[in-house]
Design a protein around this motif. Structure first.
Motif, PDB file in Angstrom:
ATOM      1  N   TRP A 165       0.908  -1.277  -0.618  1.00 38.55           N
ATOM      2  CA  TRP A 165       0.037  -0.342   0.265  1.00 38.55           C
ATOM      3  C   TRP A 165       0.852   1.437  -0.076  1.00 38.55           C
ATOM      4  N   LEU A 166       2.051   1.145   1.043  1.00 37.05           N
ATOM      5  CA  LEU A 166       2.913   1.873   0.964  1.00 37.05           C
ATOM      6  C   LEU A 166       3.858   2.458  -0.740  1.00 37.05           C
ATOM      7  N   SER A 167       3.844   1.415  -1.652  1.00 37.85           N
ATOM      8  CA  SER A 167       4.241   1.643  -2.744  1.00 37.85           C
ATOM      9  C   SER A 167       3.841   2.702  -3.919  1.00 37.85           C
ATOM     10  N   THR A 168       2.245   2.042  -3.372  1.00 37.05           N
ATOM     11  CA  THR A 168       1.452   3.887  -3.725  1.00 37.05           C
ATOM     12  C   THR A 168       1.274   4.447  -3.698  1.00 37.05           C
ATOM     13  N   SER A 169       1.594   5.410  -2.653  1.00 34.63           N
ATOM     14  CA  SER A 169       1.436   6.499  -1.546  1.00 34.63           C
ATOM     15  C   SER A 169       0.128   6.447  -1.318  1.00 34.63           C
ATOM     16  N   ALA A 170      -0.296   5.442  -0.886  1.00 37.74           N
ATOM     17  CA  ALA A 170      -1.657   5.812  -0.302  1.00 37.74           C
ATOM     18  C   ALA A 170      -1.772   6.690   0.627  1.00 37.74           C
ATOM     19  N   ARG A 171      -2.689   7.138   2.152  1.00 34.99           N
ATOM     20  CA  ARG A 171      -2.534   7.918   2.895  1.00 34.99           C
ATOM     21  C   ARG A 171      -3.460   6.796   3.889  1.00 34.99           C
ATOM     22  N   LEU A 172      -2.092   6.355   4.966  1.00 36.32           N
ATOM     23  CA  LEU A 172      -2.756   5.377   5.897  1.00 36.32           C
ATOM     24  C   LEU A 172      -2.491   5.653   7.110  1.00 36.32           C
ATOM     25  N   ASP A 173      -4.033   5.651   7.468  1.00 35.33           N
ATOM     26  CA  ASP A 173      -4.111   5.717   9.207  1.00 35.33           C
ATOM     27  C   ASP A 173      -3.480   4.325   9.920  1.00 35.33           C
ATOM     28  N   VAL A 174      -2.755   3.736  10.422  1.00 36.63           N
ATOM     29  CA  VAL A 174      -2.391   2.449  10.871  1.00 36.63           C
ATOM     30  C   VAL A 174      -2.351   2.869  12.653  1.00 36.63           C
ATOM     31  N   TYR A 175      -3.223   1.688  12.936  1.00 41.24           N
ATOM     32  CA  TYR A 175      -3.506   1.166  14.207  1.00 41.24           C
ATOM     33  C   TYR A 175      -2.851  -0.465  14.478  1.00 41.24           C
ATOM     34  N   LEU A 176      -1.535  -0.290  14.966  1.00 41.04           N
ATOM     35  CA  LEU A 176      -1.545  -1.284  16.102  1.00 41.04           C
ATOM     36  C   LEU A 176      -2.321  -2.123  16.875  1.00 41.04           C
ATOM     37  N   VAL A 177      -2.923  -3.314  16.733  1.00 35.33           N
ATOM     38  CA  VAL A 177      -3.759  -3.328  17.836  1.00 35.33           C
ATOM     39  C   VAL A 177      -2.857  -4.656  18.540  1.00 35.33           C
ATOM     40  N   GLY A 178      -3.196  -4.670  20.272  1.00 31.10           N
ATOM     41  CA  GLY A 178      -2.860  -5.218  21.356  1.00 31.10           C
ATOM     42  C   GLY A 178      -1.380  -4.490  21.091  1.00 31.10           C
ATOM     43  N   SER A 179      -1.150  -2.800  21.309  1.00 25.66           N
ATOM     44  CA  SER A 179      -0.258  -2.277  20.952  1.00 25.66           C
ATOM     45  C   SER A 179       0.039  -2.045  22.705  1.00 25.66           C
ATOM     46  N   GLN A 180      -0.700  -2.217  23.294  1.00 23.15           N
ATOM     47  CA  GLN A 180      -0.934  -1.682  25.158  1.00 23.15           C
ATOM     48  C   GLN A 180      -1.026  -0.544  25.045  1.00 23.15           C
ATOM     49  N   GLY A 181      -0.658   0.806  24.211  1.00 23.17           N
ATOM     50  CA  GLY A 181      -0.457   1.841  24.477  1.00 23.17           C
ATOM     51  C   GLY A 181       0.939   1.963  24.077  1.00 23.17           C
ATOM     52  N   ASP A 182       2.093   1.496  23.841  1.00 27.92           N
ATOM     53  CA  ASP A 182       3.078   1.231  24.088  1.00 27.92           C
ATOM     54  C   ASP A 182       3.882   1.893  23.271  1.00 27.92           C
ATOM     55  N   ASP A 183       4.642   3.620  22.898  1.00 28.47           N
ATOM     56  CA  ASP A 183       4.841   4.011  21.530  1.00 28.47           C
ATOM     57  C   ASP A 183       5.716   3.688  21.038  1.00 28.47           C
ATOM     58  N   ALA A 184       6.583   3.223  22.115  1.00 29.57           N
ATOM     59  CA  ALA A 184       8.247   2.632  21.033  1.00 29.57           C
ATOM     60  C   ALA A 184       8.104   1.117  20.662  1.00 29.57           C
ATOM     61  N   ARG A 185       7.157   0.180  21.038  1.00 21.12           N
ATOM     62  CA  ARG A 185       6.504  -0.743  20.482  1.00 21.12           C
ATOM     63  C   ARG A 185       5.889  -0.798  18.750  1.00 21.12           C
ATOM     64  N   ILE A 186       5.054   0.476  18.626  1.00 16.62           N
ATOM     65  CA  ILE A 186       4.904   1.088  17.378  1.00 16.62           C
ATOM     66  C   ILE A 186       6.253   1.717  16.431  1.00 16.62           C
ATOM     67  N   GLN A 187       6.723   2.244  17.186  1.00 17.40           N
ATOM     68  CA  GLN A 187       7.902   3.037  16.543  1.00 17.40           C
ATOM     69  C   GLN A 187       8.802   1.688  15.707  1.00 17.40           C
ATOM     70  N   GLN A 188       8.351   0.622  16.770  1.00 20.33           N
ATOM     71  CA  GLN A 188       9.963  -0.706  16.406  1.00 20.33           C
ATOM     72  C   GLN A 188       9.134  -1.236  14.905  1.00 20.33           C
ATOM     73  N   TRP A 189       7.998  -1.134  15.191  1.00 21.36           N
ATOM     74  CA  TRP A 189       7.077  -1.775  14.163  1.00 21.36           C
ATOM     75  C   TRP A 189       7.003  -1.437  12.884  1.00 21.36           C
ATOM     76  N   ALA A 190       7.418   0.553  13.044  1.00 22.71           N
ATOM     77  CA  ALA A 190       6.674   0.704  11.990  1.00 22.71           C
ATOM     78  C   ALA A 190       8.187   1.079  10.885  1.00 22.71           C
ATOM     79  N   ARG A 191       9.509   1.234  12.130  1.00 23.20           N
ATOM     80  CA  ARG A 191      10.980   0.921  11.135  1.00 23.20           C
ATOM     81  C   ARG A 191      11.223  -0.689  10.344  1.00 23.20           C
ATOM     82  N   LYS A 192       9.796  -1.663  11.230  1.00 23.29           N
ATOM     83  CA  LYS A 192      10.698  -2.994  10.338  1.00 23.29           C
ATOM     84  C   LYS A 192       9.444  -2.822   9.052  1.00 23.29           C
TER      85      LYS A 192
END
Length: 238
Positions: A165-192
């Motif tokens: 989806w990112l390769s098509t330049s789509a605009r995305l609001d990404v929601y990580l299910v089960g993140s438990q409010g942990d910002d570091a976890r989302i950031q780590q996943w985003a880098r991956k």
């Protein structure tokens, strides 16, 4: 003089001989404190196991897993997901999946109830102002629409879909299910998955905690799930 020396030899060994009875009270007190700490830890573990719907043995297994490689592969992973990923059989895996679905459904119900109370309070206290609506404002129908995308980690399909989806330049609001409010976890996943700071700073991509929104939409697995708001209603696209 002889009598004096004899008396001295009898007195000094009381303080010099190792292992004398004088150390016993301290040992007893240390053992008591250690026993109390063990009981307190057992009580805490039992309470945590109950909160997650697990048995004491299952909680002990979770703690063992978190002290092994899993803590490096998936730091701060919740107990149910940890046990489900490391399940020894399909029956175990199904049990943890059902426990997690029920628990997250209850959480979503509570959060939605509070959101309703919050909205009512805002309307009552600030009738002339429009509150931030969260996800309902994030995705609108336009020539370049935004999509709400729900993912989880670990999930190889989620990662592959995000990259596509990112390769098509789509605009995305990404929601990580089960993140438990942990910002570091989302950031780590985003880098991956290859989400860049440029994409986030430009607004092309937003990174969000799910906080029960996925269940509020009545969604079900498998993930990822991509939604678009059409005429005020959420539609799952794929």
């Amino acid at each position: 003089m002889v009598r004096f020396m004899t008396l001295s030899l009898l007195l000094f060994p009381i303080y010099l001989l190792p292992g004398s009875g004088w150390s016993a009270p301290a040992t007893v007190e240390t053992q008591k404190q250690s026993s109390e700490q063990v009981q307190l830890q057992q009580a805490r573990s039992a309470a945590q196991a109950k909160a997650w719907g697990l048995t004491d043995d299952e909680w002990a297994k979770f703690e063992r897993l978190q002290s092994g490689p899993r803590q490096y592969w998936s730091p701060q992973l919740d107990p149910l997901t940890t046990l489900g990923v490391e399940a020894d059989s399909d029956q175990e895996r199904q049990r943890y999946a059902e426990l997690q679905v029920r628990l997250e459904a209850k959480r979503a119900e509570r959060e939605l109830a509070y959101q309703k109370a919050y909205t009512a309070a805002w309307t009552r206290l600030f009738p002339g102002l429009v509150p931030v609506q969260g996800m309902s404002d994030a995705v609108t129908l336009s020539s370049n629409p935004r999509y709400a995308v729900f993912v989880e980690d670990p999930c190889s399909t989620c990662e592959a879909s995000l990259r596509r989806w990112l390769s098509t330049s789509a605009r995305l609001d990404v929601y990580l299910v089960g993140s438990q409010g942990d910002d570091a976890r989302i950031q780590q996943w985003a880098r991956k998955v290859g989400i860049t700071p440029v994409q986030v700073n430009s607004g092309q991509v937003t990174l969000n905690h799910d906080r029960g929104r996925w269940f509020a939409l009545g969604a079900s697995r498998p993930l990822p799930a991509r939604f678009q708001q059409v005429e005020g209603k959420w539609q799952r696209l794929d």
